[in-house]
Scaffold this active site. Sequence first.
Site, PDB file in Angstrom:
ATOM      1  N   SER A 113       4.001  32.708  37.392  1.00 56.82           N
ATOM      2  CA  SER A 113       3.318  32.846  36.013  1.00 56.82           C
ATOM      3  C   SER A 113       2.116  32.663  35.705  1.00 56.82           C
ATOM      4  CB  SER A 113       4.688  32.173  35.364  1.00 56.82           C
ATOM      5  OG  SER A 113       4.186  30.765  35.063  1.00 56.82           O
TER       6      SER A 113
ATOM      7  N   GLY B 275      22.126  43.486  45.910  1.00 57.39           N
ATOM      8  CA  GLY B 275      21.571  42.635  44.305  1.00 57.39           C
ATOM      9  C   GLY B 275      20.292  42.234  45.269  1.00 57.39           C
TER      10      GLY B 275
ATOM     11  N   ASP C 290      -6.459  45.244  33.367  1.00 59.19           N
ATOM     12  CA  ASP C 290      -6.065  44.862  34.949  1.00 59.19           C
ATOM     13  C   ASP C 290      -7.792  45.333  35.285  1.00 59.19           C
ATOM     14  OD1 ASP C 290      -4.685  43.674  33.775  1.00 59.19           O
ATOM     15  OD2 ASP C 290      -3.099  42.942  35.717  1.00 59.19           O
TER      16      ASP C 290
ATOM     17  N   ASP D 265      -4.359  40.819  32.006  1.00 59.73           N
ATOM     18  CA  ASP D 265      -4.182  40.501  30.788  1.00 59.73           C
ATOM     19  C   ASP D 265      -2.511  40.157  30.700  1.00 59.73           C
ATOM     20  OD1 ASP D 265      -2.507  42.646  30.791  1.00 59.73           O
ATOM     21  OD2 ASP D 265      -3.518  43.816  29.648  1.00 59.73           O
TER      22      ASP D 265
ATOM     23  N   SER E   8      -0.141  41.118  30.716  1.00 65.01           N
ATOM     24  CA  SER E   8       1.267  42.220  30.699  1.00 65.01           C
ATOM     25  C   SER E   8       1.076  42.618  32.204  1.00 65.01           C
ATOM     26  CB  SER E   8       2.040  43.207  29.656  1.00 65.01           C
ATOM     27  OG  SER E   8       0.955  44.480  29.476  1.00 65.01           O
TER      28      SER E   8
ATOM     29  N   HIS F 116       9.545  65.384  80.416  1.00 62.47           N
ATOM     30  CA  HIS F 116       8.102  64.812  81.451  1.00 62.47           C
ATOM     31  C   HIS F 116       8.564  62.674  81.763  1.00 62.47           C
ATOM     32  CE1 HIS F 116       5.339  63.926  78.104  1.00 62.47           C
ATOM     33  NE2 HIS F 116       5.374  62.762  79.638  1.00 62.47           N
TER      34      HIS F 116
ATOM     35  N   ASP G 101       8.701  71.331  77.628  1.00 58.50           N
ATOM     36  CA  ASP G 101       8.964  70.244  77.394  1.00 58.50           C
ATOM     37  C   ASP G 101       9.529  68.629  76.199  1.00 58.50           C
ATOM     38  OD1 ASP G 101       8.389  66.620  78.835  1.00 58.50           O
ATOM     39  OD2 ASP G 101       6.430  66.828  77.473  1.00 58.50           O
TER      40      ASP G 101
ATOM     41  N   GLY H 138       2.418  56.242  76.955  1.00 62.28           N
ATOM     42  CA  GLY H 138       3.550  55.624  77.178  1.00 62.28           C
ATOM     43  C   GLY H 138       4.364  55.774  75.000  1.00 62.28           C
TER      44      GLY H 138
ATOM     45  N   SER I 253       4.999  59.370  75.305  1.00 63.60           N
ATOM     46  CA  SER I 253       5.253  60.613  75.384  1.00 63.60           C
ATOM     47  C   SER I 253       6.830  60.347  75.029  1.00 63.60           C
ATOM     48  CB  SER I 253       5.601  60.577  76.868  1.00 63.60           C
ATOM     49  OG  SER I 253       4.351  61.126  77.856  1.00 63.60           O
ATOM     50  N   GLY I 254       7.503  61.601  75.214  1.00 57.39           N
ATOM     51  CA  GLY I 254       8.508  62.114  73.709  1.00 57.39           C
ATOM     52  C   GLY I 254       8.767  61.263  72.546  1.00 57.39           C
TER      53      GLY I 254
END
Length: 652
Positions: free
Chosen positions: A113, A132, A208, A240, A242, A454, A506, A600, A602-603
């Site tokens: 604030s 919530g 702003d 500003d 708001s 692969h 593949d 690493g 891959s897939g």
Amino acid sequence: HHKQDRRARMHEDFNYLDKKESECFSRLEATDVVQAFHSPGFPVKYPAKSRCQWQIRAPENHAISLRFTQFHVEDDCSNDFVSIYDSLSPDSSQAITEKCGQRPPSNPLQVVSSSNILLVNLITDSSTQRPGFRAEYSLIPISTPKSCGGLLTNVQGEFSSPHHPSFYPPALDCKWTIQVAAGQKVRVKFNMFRMKEPGVDVRECHKDYVEVMGRKYCGELSSLSLTSPTNTMDISFHSDESYTDKGFIATYNAFNPKDPCPGLFACAVGICIAKDLKCDGWNDCGDMSDEMDCKCEKEQFACDNGMCKPNYWVCDRVNDCGDDSDEKQCSCGDNEWRCGDGTCVPQDVVCDTRKDCEDGSDEASCKVCTFTCKDKSCVNKVNAECDRVADCSDESDETNCDCGIRPYKLNRIVGGQNAELGEWPWQVSLHFKTRGHTCGASIISDRWLLSAAHCFKTISPENHMASSWQTYSGMQDQTKQAGVERRGLKTIVSHPDYNPMSYDYDIALLELSEPLTFSNTIHPVCLPAPSHVFPAGLPCWVTGWGTLREGGNGGAGTLLQKAEVKIINDTVCNVVTEGQVTSRMLCSGFLSGGVDACQGDSGGPLVCFEESGKWFQSGIVSWGEGCARRNKPGVYTRVTKLRDWIRTTTGV
């Protein structure tokens, strides 16, 4: 008008509320100790038609810091929303922000604030209820022009908007003066800049803004670098009364104007980049100054205006050169129709009873079927599936569409290449025996994953044994198990036509030992229909934990990485890969250099965002030349060509 009516209605509701009796009205006192409050019914669900209000006060000369530790409100802000005011009445001129949706822990809502009062409102309608929120509040010293800004005289440093990464307070002005040694100049780089407000013209910035050297900046900027003409620079920040936002964080440094970038290339905007980024076709400076006066390499296309661009950007329907010379001699794309005179029109205007080609060839032979419904009827519409419009009379184009969404609300521009928690909820990490992360995969249903053949069809028969693998869904950091679901594999089905020499077909399907429970961080991706079109030039994303450097000596990354890529024209792809691409493959190239799908990964999935608001998987990481090479494309298994095999094998 709708928003104004709603505000007025809300105001009346509160005025009529018998505040003493309402469980939905609270007066809270902020102290040094962090206190908490939550929406009614949390964490199960808030009641329908709620009008809740929390008034928070602090002693004089203090401000209130408010942080939502959990936040899950319906996604549509016109129905349910939380609004926060820098006052004790819901006055829109004092609104700090209004939010809905679901926020991950990595992107919490935090506001401050401008004085010792703050108001939180929760408004809900009668339809969908969500858990919530839970919020924490405490008092902090009030922000004044004296408490922000100041004189910065170090050779380099960092400064940010007040309370960053919390929202900055309303009604505040700050000024920083950066002063370096005589003969030096100042360079400032904003690494994050968000000052977005409803209805603001970002050219004028009349609410702003940050002002530097007589120019105002506002809105959301992905990059901003500025250089001073002298040894001082003033940066002013104004908010500003708001609407506030996350603000900015910036770094600064002094430099010698005679040698502004020792050992590096100096961009005209004042930032320094590696010398090998000059003339590589990528706009690293932001103002194209690194791409002027270039001599093109063999894997580059020479634009008519003298710039050089990667060969694979030719004919992708994006004007990369700036003078359209890379798009001049191109054939029509997958989702386009070629008229008799050679012009291209969109596929979905064919057979629409209107003459779109001058010679009428688009209406000459009209039996076009771009999407086949379950009842075998035809729809002539590009990408009809899961676009929230029922095109089939049996609505089969909109069934099985609970996919391809991110439950968490994320910032649109997320800095760096590290993925946020929940950003790619379909990404899976596959661990082989005790060797840790080996390949990627994607979730296509609660029982099935999609990956590359692969990873499993190797010299070692152990790779094709389901018992050798563990799957981890909902993971972002390889070292953290919270919220991650671990599953074994029941079956591995590699495509019977997979060719280990050419990597054709593949693709592999993995059946889990027990089903997944979907959550904020675990959710399936949408699979495209065989007729789905991913046009050349479309920006998409590839993700994975693969090695961070070529050669693998960097080790697998612990944090999930992401890279933005764009789909490459098939003909061009075949040329740049020297004819190694089959119709079961597609190419994509990098939209920003440096990060690539690496070993690493891959897939792992290549996913594209459709206008319907859903993510579709267009490819599976298959092969490519090296890592993070800007002018070498990555090659992926084309999911549309194998969609029918996926359905036959899994029922998905």
